[in-house]
Design an enzyme around this catalytic site. Structure first.
Site, PDB file in Angstrom:
ATOM      1  N   ALA A 143      -1.923  -6.933  -9.937  1.00 17.61           N
ATOM      2  CA  ALA A 143      -1.155  -8.246 -10.084  1.00 17.61           C
ATOM      3  C   ALA A 143       0.347  -7.439 -10.006  1.00 17.61           C
ATOM      4  O   ALA A 143       1.204  -8.317 -10.039  1.00 17.61           O
ATOM      5  CB  ALA A 143      -1.463  -9.165 -10.979  1.00 17.61           C
ATOM      6  N   GLY A 199       1.922  -6.428  -7.482  1.00 19.34           N
ATOM      7  CA  GLY A 199       2.901  -6.937  -6.360  1.00 19.34           C
ATOM      8  C   GLY A 199       2.920  -8.105  -6.492  1.00 19.34           C
ATOM      9  O   GLY A 199       3.975  -8.702  -6.137  1.00 19.34           O
ATOM     10  N   ASP A 200       1.907  -8.973  -7.069  1.00 18.92           N
ATOM     11  CA  ASP A 200       2.239 -10.335  -7.355  1.00 18.92           C
ATOM     12  C   ASP A 200       3.278 -10.661  -8.233  1.00 18.92           C
ATOM     13  O   ASP A 200       4.193 -11.450  -7.907  1.00 18.92           O
ATOM     14  CB  ASP A 200       1.059 -10.990  -7.973  1.00 18.92           C
ATOM     15  CG  ASP A 200      -0.271 -10.656  -7.107  1.00 18.92           C
ATOM     16  OD1 ASP A 200       0.036 -10.762  -5.575  1.00 18.92           O
ATOM     17  OD2 ASP A 200      -1.400 -10.757  -7.545  1.00 18.92           O
TER      18      ASP A 200
END
Ligand code: RIB
Length: 317
Positions: free
Chosen positions: A250, A252-253
């Site tokens: 996560a 990158g999220d």
């Protein structure tokens, strides 16, 4: 602060910890197993809410306890969950995530109810498209839904941010040209462009291929190497913060959400990327997906200490 609409997936993650992710045909003993709230769409909506954004999410869960937990968690950080769809069958999407000692991972997603986040569902929630200023998308929902959201967003003159994850082999020029910011990691960039992206030169060439195919701005997230912004005639590098990686799930999220929140707050793309680098850097220091997302206050605090550190280095030099 302008409004962000996140259109995407919601998953319950089953996280397996191990020394080293097994190769094909190999069996390894794991160190632990736990459930964690995830899904690229939900992670981005949660992060955007936790970082101070005005956020609505469109996506679909099953009528089960996983779905209820995911929706509750988004609501807890102020995300408008009023139009999240609920399907009797299939159930909420799930993901199996292998995390190795280095913090790196590999993920298998079983979409489940995310498949019902289709064009028809999005059409029936047009008010959300009209109300927002920014649309943040990933690719864990049906491809026609992503394309519909891009087309509808552009018709309404919204700013579109696409995180092409998981990356398709290519995106049509018509879609790429309507996306304002595309944010792949190196693997996704390589798959999307059909080019290697191992060295810096290869990465730049691959990003330029997307620009030649219609993309306006490509932001490549490079993990512990920070990120770069590639536009028609320019390339800007953004250094990472120094952290001890525990779990990159996560990150990158968190980056995409932080970037969207900073833009929605009136920051320039370069300022938004610096903010996003810090948020994503903090996310890798904690295990889990939504569990790992920092608050706005934590990001601001770290930005202040980074500024202090840089000034001290300058003064010494
Ligand atoms: O980006 C991380 C996410 O990918 C996980 O939370 C998992 O659900 C998959 O969607």
């Amino acid at each position: 602060m302008k409004n962000i609409l996140v259109v995407g997936s919601l998953n319950m993650d089953l996280v397996l910890q191990m020394e080293k992710i097994p190769s094909v045909g190999e069996t390894v003993l794991g160190d632990g197993l736990r459930y964690s709230l995830g899904g690229k769409g939900a992670n981005q909506a949660f992060a955007a809410g936790n970082l101070g954004g005005n956020v609505e999410m469109l996506g679909c869960v099953g009528e089960d306890s996983f779905g209820a937990k995911l929706v509750r968690n988004l609501a807890s950080v102020g995300v408008d969950v009023g139009h999240i769809g609920r399907s009797a069958s299939p159930g909420t999407g799930t993901a199996v995530i292998c995390v190795e000692k280095s913090g790196d991972n590999s993920i298998v997603v079983v979409p489940g109810a995310n498949k019902t986040c289709d064009e028809e569902y999005l059409r029936s929630n047009d008010a959300a498209f009209q109300k927002c200023d920014y649309i943040l998308l990933q690719m864990e929902i049906p491809r026609d839904a992503v394309e519909y959201a891009v087309n509808r967003g552009k018709e309404l003159s919204k700013t579109i941010i696409l995180n092409p994850a998981p990356a398709p082999a290519a995106l049509p020029q018509d879609i790429l040209s309507k996306v304002d910011y595309i944010i792949p990691n190196e693997t996704e960039l390589s798959r999307l462009s059909g080019c290697r992206s191992d060295s810096e030169n290869e990465m730049e060439a691959a990003a330029r291929k997307l620009i030649a195919a219609g993309a306006h701005a490509v932001i490549v997230t490079l993990g512990h190497k920070g990120s770069v912004l590639v536009q028609k005639d320019t390339l800007e590098r953004f250094p990472p913060i120094q952290v001890e990686a525990v779990d990159t799930t996560a990150a990158g999220d968190c980056f995409c959400a932080a970037f969207a929140v900073a833009l929605a707050d009136g920051k320039t793309p370069a300022q938004a990327i610096s903010f996003a680098n810090v948020a994503a850097g903090l996310a890798v220091t904690r295990p889990g997906a939504q569990d790992s997302i920092p608050t706005q206050a934590e990001v601001e605090e770290r930005r202040v200490s980074e500024r202090g550190r840089k000034e001290a280095v300058r003064a010494e030099g």
